[in-house]
Scaffold this motif. Structure first.
Motif, short mmCIF file in Angstrom:
data_model
loop_
_atom_site.label_atom_id
_atom_site.label_comp_id
_atom_site.label_asym_id
_atom_site.label_seq_id
_atom_site.Cartn_x
_atom_site.Cartn_y
_atom_site.Cartn_z
N ILE A 25 -4.06 2.26 5.09
CA ILE A 25 -3.15 1.43 4.31
C ILE A 25 -2.32 2.25 3.33
O ILE A 25 -1.09 2.06 3.24
CB ILE A 25 -3.91 0.28 3.62
N PRO A 26 -2.88 3.19 2.58
CA PRO A 26 -2.03 4.04 1.74
C PRO A 26 -1.01 4.83 2.56
O PRO A 26 0.13 5.03 2.11
CB PRO A 26 -3.03 4.97 1.05
N ARG A 27 -1.39 5.28 3.75
CA ARG A 27 -0.42 5.98 4.60
C ARG A 27 0.69 5.05 5.04
O ARG A 27 1.86 5.45 5.12
CB ARG A 27 -1.12 6.58 5.83
N LEU A 28 0.35 3.80 5.33
CA LEU A 28 1.36 2.80 5.70
C LEU A 28 2.35 2.60 4.57
O LEU A 28 3.58 2.57 4.78
CB LEU A 28 0.68 1.48 6.05
N PHE A 29 1.85 2.47 3.36
CA PHE A 29 2.74 2.25 2.21
C PHE A 29 3.62 3.48 1.97
O PHE A 29 4.80 3.35 1.62
CB PHE A 29 1.93 1.91 0.97
N GLU A 30 3.06 4.65 2.14
CA GLU A 30 3.86 5.87 2.01
C GLU A 30 4.93 5.93 3.08
O GLU A 30 6.07 6.37 2.83
CB GLU A 30 2.96 7.10 2.09
N LEU A 31 4.61 5.46 4.27
CA LEU A 31 5.60 5.39 5.34
C LEU A 31 6.74 4.46 4.94
O LEU A 31 7.92 4.75 5.20
CB LEU A 31 4.92 4.89 6.62
N GLY A 32 6.39 3.34 4.29
CA GLY A 32 7.41 2.43 3.80
C GLY A 32 8.32 3.09 2.78
O GLY A 32 9.56 2.90 2.81
N ARG A 33 7.76 3.87 1.89
CA ARG A 33 8.58 4.56 0.88
C ARG A 33 9.48 5.60 1.54
O ARG A 33 10.63 5.79 1.12
CB ARG A 33 7.67 5.20 -0.16
N ILE A 86 -4.06 -7.73 2.80
CA ILE A 86 -2.94 -6.80 2.93
C ILE A 86 -1.72 -7.25 2.15
O ILE A 86 -0.98 -6.42 1.60
CB ILE A 86 -2.61 -6.60 4.44
N VAL A 87 -1.49 -8.56 2.04
CA VAL A 87 -0.33 -9.04 1.29
C VAL A 87 -0.47 -8.73 -0.20
O VAL A 87 0.47 -8.26 -0.84
CB VAL A 87 -0.12 -10.55 1.54
N ASP A 88 -1.64 -8.99 -0.76
CA ASP A 88 -1.85 -8.67 -2.17
C ASP A 88 -1.66 -7.18 -2.42
O ASP A 88 -1.05 -6.77 -3.43
CB ASP A 88 -3.26 -9.08 -2.61
N ARG A 89 -2.16 -6.36 -1.52
CA ARG A 89 -2.05 -4.92 -1.71
C ARG A 89 -0.60 -4.46 -1.61
O ARG A 89 -0.16 -3.59 -2.38
CB ARG A 89 -2.93 -4.18 -0.69
N ALA A 90 0.16 -5.03 -0.70
CA ALA A 90 1.58 -4.66 -0.57
C ALA A 90 2.37 -5.14 -1.78
O ALA A 90 3.26 -4.43 -2.28
CB ALA A 90 2.15 -5.25 0.72
N ARG A 91 2.07 -6.35 -2.25
CA ARG A 91 2.77 -6.87 -3.43
C ARG A 91 2.50 -5.98 -4.65
O ARG A 91 3.42 -5.65 -5.41
CB ARG A 91 2.31 -8.30 -3.70
N ASP A 92 1.26 -5.55 -4.81
CA ASP A 92 0.93 -4.68 -5.94
C ASP A 92 1.60 -3.31 -5.79
O ASP A 92 2.03 -2.72 -6.78
CB ASP A 92 -0.59 -4.50 -6.03
N GLU A 93 1.67 -2.82 -4.57
CA GLU A 93 2.24 -1.50 -4.33
C GLU A 93 3.73 -1.44 -4.59
O GLU A 93 4.25 -0.50 -5.20
CB GLU A 93 1.95 -1.07 -2.88
N PHE A 94 4.46 -2.46 -4.11
CA PHE A 94 5.92 -2.41 -4.15
C PHE A 94 6.54 -3.29 -5.22
O PHE A 94 7.75 -3.22 -5.46
CB PHE A 94 6.49 -2.77 -2.78
#
Length: 314
Positions: A43-51, A96-104
């Motif tokens: 999941i952290p790699r996914l978010f980094e991919l998004g960035r 996953i939605v809560d984690r994405a909302r917190d991340e971005f």
């Protein structure tokens, strides 16, 4: 310009991109899932991919209104939770939605990947302009989605459209879902290769294939007239064609779109499926259904995730 960040969690690849309101995807970025690493690493790699995708598309990233997330099921789209995706062992009740909302710091939304692919192809791909369409992804597994009279079909809990898990051979092969005889257990890329490997081991048919094989190997060999590969491929397209015919007779869409890695075989798969549907569909409207290859390629689920987020943040 209005845009959304799209994240796609597949069994073999992660993908991210910035989707604009015209259906175009910018900064599309892909890397292997490496699912053995588990959700705490992936999941952290996914978010980094998004960035990284946003950094690669600065002209679109400034208009991002939300995050759309695509993943195979089972999942709870309303709660934003991955309850236990079959292609991601060990991913149990991941918010996953809560984690994405917190991340971005943006609203985030979750939907089944094949359902989103159906939405993407309906809005911006091979089914654009139709009133009703069905999408089947024929890849590692088989999933699907439907748009009926302009509305995306989700099912009571958001997991509708599991077209890969209809029974095509009673008492047949065991599927990864635990049932027997599912379409996925015959026509998915995973099982095309597995069936070929079993026949190779039995040694009853002539072939130049050696195990382990893939669906791509089987399709190529069948096109060259390899006896063993031809048996596997003919059974595959026959069962797929009959299943698509059933879907057409039940829902009577205007368009059926076939996507996923196995469809890279092109007319070798499409032409026999079209013939089977034309011969078995009931009524003039069903017989007139168009069966087409997907138009959005490997980005289809990500485009659907972007459309999801854009629709939800109007």
């Amino acid at each position: 310009m209005d845009a959304a960040l799209a994240l796609d969690i597949g069994g073999t690849k992660l993908a991210a991109g910035v989707v604009t309101a015209d259906g175009r995807i910018h900064g599309f970025t892909v890397e292997p899932t490496r699912r053995e690493e588990g959700p705490d690493v992936i999941i952290p790699r996914l978010f980094e991919l998004g960035r990284r995708a946003m950094a690669a598309a600065p002209e679109a990233a400034g208009g991002i209104r939300g995050v759309g997330i695509s993943c195979g099921g089972p999942l709870d789209a309303a709660a934003g939770v991955l309850t236990g995706p079959l292609h991601l062992p060990g991913w149990i009740d991941i918010p996953i939605v809560d984690r994405a909302r917190d991340e971005f710091g943006l609203p985030a939304f979750l939907e089944n990947d094949a359902t989103l692919a159906a939405l993407a192809e309906y809005r911006h791909g091979a089914a654009a302009g139709s009133g009703s369409s069905i999408y089947l992804t024929i890849s590692t597994g088989i999933g699907g989605g439907a748009v009926i009279d302009g509305r995306l079909h989700r099912g009571a809990a958001g997991n509708g459209g599991e077209f890969g898990h209809i029974t095509v051979v009673r008492g047949g092969r065991e599927c990864l879902c635990g049932r027997r005889g599912c379409l996925e257990a015959y026509a998915s890329g995973t099982f095309i290769g597995r069936r070929a490997d079993e026949l190779i081991e039995r040694g009853e048919l002539e072939t130049h294939l050696t195990a382990p094989t893939t669906a791509e190997h089987v399709a190529r060999a069948a096109a060259e007239g390899d006896p063993l590969a031809s048996v596997i491929w003919e059974e595959t397209v026959e069962l797929l064609g009959q299943a698509v015919t059933d879907f057409v007779n039940i829902l009577e869409p205007e368009v059926v779109v076939l996507g996923g890695g196995v469809t890279r075989s092109g007319s070798q798969l499409l032409d026999p499926v079209r013939r089977i549907v034309a011969g078995g569909a009931m009524g003039p409207a069903a017989r007139a259904v168009r069966v087409e290859l997907a138009g959005l390629g490997d980005a289809v689920c990500a485009v659907g995730a972007g459309v999801l987020a854009l629709d939800a943040t109007v």
